[in-house]
Write a protein that holds these residues in place. Structure first.
Motif, short mmCIF file in Angstrom:
data_model
loop_
_atom_site.label_atom_id
_atom_site.label_comp_id
_atom_site.label_asym_id
_atom_site.label_seq_id
_atom_site.Cartn_x
_atom_site.Cartn_y
_atom_site.Cartn_z
N LYS A 105 0.85 -1.19 0.00
CA LYS A 105 0.00 0.00 0.00
C LYS A 105 0.89 1.24 0.00
N THR A 106 0.75 2.07 -1.01
CA THR A 106 1.58 3.27 -1.09
C THR A 106 1.04 4.36 -0.16
N PHE A 107 1.93 5.27 0.21
CA PHE A 107 1.50 6.41 1.05
C PHE A 107 2.45 7.58 0.84
N PRO A 108 1.97 8.81 1.07
CA PRO A 108 2.84 9.98 0.90
C PRO A 108 3.75 10.16 2.10
N VAL A 109 4.99 10.52 1.82
CA VAL A 109 5.97 10.84 2.86
C VAL A 109 6.33 12.31 2.71
N MET A 110 5.98 13.13 3.70
CA MET A 110 6.22 14.57 3.60
C MET A 110 7.52 14.96 4.28
N MET A 111 8.30 15.74 3.60
CA MET A 111 9.54 16.25 4.18
C MET A 111 9.20 17.29 5.25
N THR A 112 9.87 17.21 6.38
CA THR A 112 9.64 18.16 7.47
C THR A 112 10.72 19.23 7.54
N GLU A 113 11.75 19.09 6.71
CA GLU A 113 12.80 20.11 6.63
C GLU A 113 13.50 19.99 5.29
N ASP A 114 14.21 21.02 4.91
CA ASP A 114 15.00 20.98 3.68
C ASP A 114 16.14 19.99 3.86
N ALA A 115 16.40 19.21 2.80
CA ALA A 115 17.48 18.23 2.91
C ALA A 115 17.93 17.79 1.52
N ALA A 116 19.20 17.46 1.42
CA ALA A 116 19.75 16.85 0.20
C ALA A 116 19.85 15.35 0.46
N VAL A 117 19.05 14.57 -0.26
CA VAL A 117 18.96 13.13 -0.03
C VAL A 117 19.67 12.40 -1.17
N GLU A 118 20.67 11.60 -0.83
CA GLU A 118 21.42 10.88 -1.84
C GLU A 118 20.75 9.56 -2.20
N TYR A 119 20.92 9.15 -3.45
CA TYR A 119 20.42 7.85 -3.89
C TYR A 119 21.34 7.31 -4.98
N VAL A 120 21.27 6.01 -5.20
CA VAL A 120 22.17 5.34 -6.14
C VAL A 120 21.51 5.24 -7.51
N THR A 121 22.27 5.55 -8.55
CA THR A 121 21.82 5.36 -9.93
C THR A 121 22.82 4.48 -10.65
N ASP A 122 22.52 4.13 -11.89
CA ASP A 122 23.46 3.33 -12.68
C ASP A 122 24.75 4.10 -12.95
N ASP A 123 24.68 5.39 -12.86
CA ASP A 123 25.85 6.22 -13.14
C ASP A 123 26.58 6.69 -11.87
N GLY A 124 26.11 6.24 -10.71
CA GLY A 124 26.76 6.64 -9.46
C GLY A 124 25.77 7.26 -8.49
N ILE A 125 26.27 8.13 -7.63
CA ILE A 125 25.44 8.76 -6.60
C ILE A 125 24.82 10.04 -7.15
N ALA A 126 23.51 10.17 -6.94
CA ALA A 126 22.81 11.38 -7.32
C ALA A 126 22.16 11.97 -6.07
#
Length: 263
Positions: free
Chosen positions: A134-155
């Motif tokens: 079951k999907t649900f919305p996740v609301m950011m409570t502050e400004d943030a730079a969130v890293e994630y992995v892609t095929d080309d590296g870290i974005a």
């Protein structure tokens, strides 16, 4: 000795009639003698080969767009269920639709272990596993730079307070799939707990398996239901990526360990 994992995992088995919650488990307890392993984020599929059959899960399951469907059971150590005596009959459905009555009686083979890593059983019976989250919305409570992995590296996602991600499904080792502005990303849940309201939501997951019954039928079984069937228990943990059917002797020792009769 092969049977060592049975005793180590015996306490993970459900005694007959033990209830199981129909929610995703994002943490799994390992036997005390287990070793730490490094795992890929993506759950290991049921088979390393191409699927023997293509199934339109959205169509046959009738889940709405509020659910995310995945052709695997989630978690670094996915759940499973094991038949440890003769004469076990599970209740299932012709289609994986929870609203339908369980109108199929499905006799199962003794010692069969229905777990995504038991490739011999999966391939021989063409077992299909899928999970619905079951999907649900996740609301950011502050400004943030969130890293994630892609095929080309870290974005990096540069998120602002008040913006929302859509939770899709858990993966493994604390990572989950999210959608943001039409893009699918894999993020560390623990990092989000300090900068979003993700902790205020319950993760709800249905786990389905289509199995071959010994009478020639095929039935869809819902994990949270089938695990309560007398003569069925949770698949014990062996090691990462490992699972197999047990022998009748192992089944008897397992039953003795948790104090339930095989007859």
């Amino acid at each position: 000795m092969r049977f060592g994992w049975i005793l180590a995992g015996a306490l993970l088995l459900a005694a007959c009639g033990k209830s199981a919650e129909n929610t995703a488990e994002t943490e799994m307890e390992m036997p005390s003698d287990s070793v730490e392993v490094s795992v890929d984020l993506e759950p290991i599929p049921a088979s390393e080969n191409e699927p023997t059959e293509s199934v339109d899960l959205q169509s046959i399951s009738e889940y709405s767009d509020e659910w995310s469907l995945n052709e695997y059971w989630t978690g670094e150590y996915p759940s499973g269920f094991l038949v440890f005596r003769e004469g076990v009959i599970a209740s299932g459905r012709l289609k994986p639709v929870q609203a339908l009555a369980m109108d199929m009686s499905c006799p199962l083979e003794a010692s069969a272990n229905y777990q995504v890593w038991n490739r011999e059983r999966v391939e021989a019976d063409q077992v299909i596993f899928f999970s619905a989250n079951k999907t649900f919305p996740v609301m950011m409570t502050e400004d943030a730079a969130v890293e994630y992995v892609t095929d080309d590296g870290i974005a990096t996602l540069n998120m602002k307070a008040g913006q929302t991600l859509t939770y899709l499904s858990y993966m493994s080792e604390g990572f989950a799939k999210f959608s943001f502005n039409g893009q699918q990303v894999e993020l560390n849940e623990s990092e989000l707990r300090e900068i979003s309201d993700i902790g205020a939501h319950d993760v709800i997951e249905d786990q389905w398996a289509r199995v071959n019954c010994t009478d020639g039928q095929q039935a869809w079984l819902l994990y949270s239901e089938v695990i309560e069937t007398p003569g069925i228990g949770r698949s014990p943990l062996i090691g990462y990526g490992e699972a197999y059917d047990i022998t009748p002797e192992e089944a008897q020792m397992m039953a003795d360990e948790i104090g339930i009769p095989l007859e």
